[in-house]
Design a protein around this motif. Sequence first.
Motif, short mmCIF file in Angstrom:
data_model
loop_
_atom_site.label_atom_id
_atom_site.label_comp_id
_atom_site.label_asym_id
_atom_site.label_seq_id
_atom_site.Cartn_x
_atom_site.Cartn_y
_atom_site.Cartn_z
N GLY A 134 -0.75 -7.19 19.54
CA GLY A 134 -0.53 -6.02 18.69
C GLY A 134 -1.72 -5.09 18.68
O GLY A 134 -2.03 -4.47 17.65
N SER A 135 -2.39 -4.95 19.83
CA SER A 135 -3.65 -4.19 19.88
C SER A 135 -3.48 -2.83 20.56
O SER A 135 -4.43 -2.29 21.12
N ILE A 136 -2.28 -2.27 20.52
CA ILE A 136 -2.03 -1.00 21.20
C ILE A 136 -2.91 0.13 20.65
O ILE A 136 -3.38 0.99 21.41
N GLU A 137 -3.16 0.14 19.36
CA GLU A 137 -3.98 1.21 18.81
C GLU A 137 -5.44 1.08 19.25
O GLU A 137 -6.14 2.09 19.44
N SER A 175 6.65 1.76 29.05
CA SER A 175 7.29 1.05 27.94
C SER A 175 6.26 0.48 26.98
O SER A 175 6.49 0.46 25.76
N CYS A 176 5.12 0.02 27.50
CA CYS A 176 4.08 -0.55 26.64
C CYS A 176 3.57 0.49 25.66
O CYS A 176 3.26 0.17 24.50
N ILE A 177 3.49 1.74 26.10
CA ILE A 177 3.01 2.82 25.23
C ILE A 177 4.12 3.33 24.31
O ILE A 177 3.99 3.36 23.09
N LEU A 178 5.23 3.73 24.92
CA LEU A 178 6.25 4.47 24.18
C LEU A 178 7.16 3.61 23.32
O LEU A 178 7.88 4.15 22.47
N GLN A 179 7.13 2.30 23.50
CA GLN A 179 7.90 1.47 22.58
C GLN A 179 7.26 1.46 21.19
O GLN A 179 7.86 0.99 20.22
N TYR A 181 6.86 4.04 19.39
CA TYR A 181 7.21 5.38 18.93
C TYR A 181 7.09 5.53 17.41
O TYR A 181 7.04 6.65 16.89
N ASN A 182 7.03 4.42 16.70
CA ASN A 182 6.90 4.48 15.24
C ASN A 182 5.45 4.38 14.78
O ASN A 182 5.18 4.23 13.59
N ARG A 183 4.51 4.48 15.71
CA ARG A 183 3.09 4.46 15.37
C ARG A 183 2.49 5.83 15.68
O ARG A 183 2.13 6.11 16.84
N PRO A 184 2.34 6.69 14.69
CA PRO A 184 1.86 8.06 14.92
C PRO A 184 0.54 8.16 15.68
O PRO A 184 0.41 9.04 16.54
N PRO A 185 -0.47 7.30 15.42
CA PRO A 185 -1.73 7.44 16.17
C PRO A 185 -1.53 7.26 17.68
O PRO A 185 -2.17 7.94 18.48
N VAL A 186 -0.64 6.33 18.04
CA VAL A 186 -0.37 6.10 19.46
C VAL A 186 0.41 7.26 20.04
O VAL A 186 0.12 7.76 21.13
N MET A 187 1.41 7.73 19.31
CA MET A 187 2.24 8.83 19.80
C MET A 187 1.45 10.14 19.91
O MET A 187 1.74 10.97 20.77
N ALA A 188 0.47 10.32 19.04
CA ALA A 188 -0.35 11.53 19.12
C ALA A 188 -1.07 11.61 20.47
O ALA A 188 -1.27 12.69 21.03
#
Length: 248
Positions: A134-137, A175-179, A181-188
């Motif tokens: 869960g370390s995408i951010e 998919s690793c990034i865009l899945q 989509y509910n995390r605004p910091p990542v989507m920004a």
Amino acid sequence: MHQLFRLVLGQRDLSRAGDLFSLDDSEIEDCLSQALEEIKVISCAPHMMRYLRVTNILDLLTRTAERPELEHPVLLLANALRLCQGTEEKAKEKARPLNAQTPKDGGDYLTNDNDQAVVEICITRITTAIRETGSIEKHGAALVSLWESCLEHNLQPQGKDEDTPHAKIASDITSCILQNYNRPPVMALAVPVAVRFLQQGNQELSRNMSSYLSLAAIAKAELLAQHTEAITCSVLGGRGAKILTSLP
């Protein structure tokens, strides 16, 4: 960077790449951004060297433009090329892990099957670890940076449905990034890059971007609102139609 990542990426050692899956996610989580940066260096060869050559020549010419008393332009250009050769060697040394030997394979990533296989395996291991921890951010910036670098290369299919090496990288990362989509910091970070992918003409990538961006628009529409014009142009070109139903 973890010793095994250092070996596999530094030496482009395909025979050891599979061993990365024997490591616990927690063992490698801290070094994933470093590994992504190293992959970017590998996948951009020799594109990065050409970039360094041009930028150094321009830099030297710019710095000397106000000094007409300096040497003849031909000699100036020759000196610029010598400077670039030294810069290229420094860049290669910086990318090479400490105490590592010269990689057994090198040169152009586009024609190097060994390097491509190493990169694909490492990306799979990294994206798996990011999902599991869960370390995408934490690693999102490095992941998006590698993803964005693919836009500097040809993404058009070669032959019948055969993706180019950089289209494969982009597809593996998408998919690793865009899945998320509910995390605004990542989507920004991701949305501006994803919109650019819509315009590249690769139908499979465009289809995936369209699906994920439509979900991102539902979750936080304002992230896409500023890209409405670019998205509309993509739709008119036959890509991204699904997003329009979600835009404000």
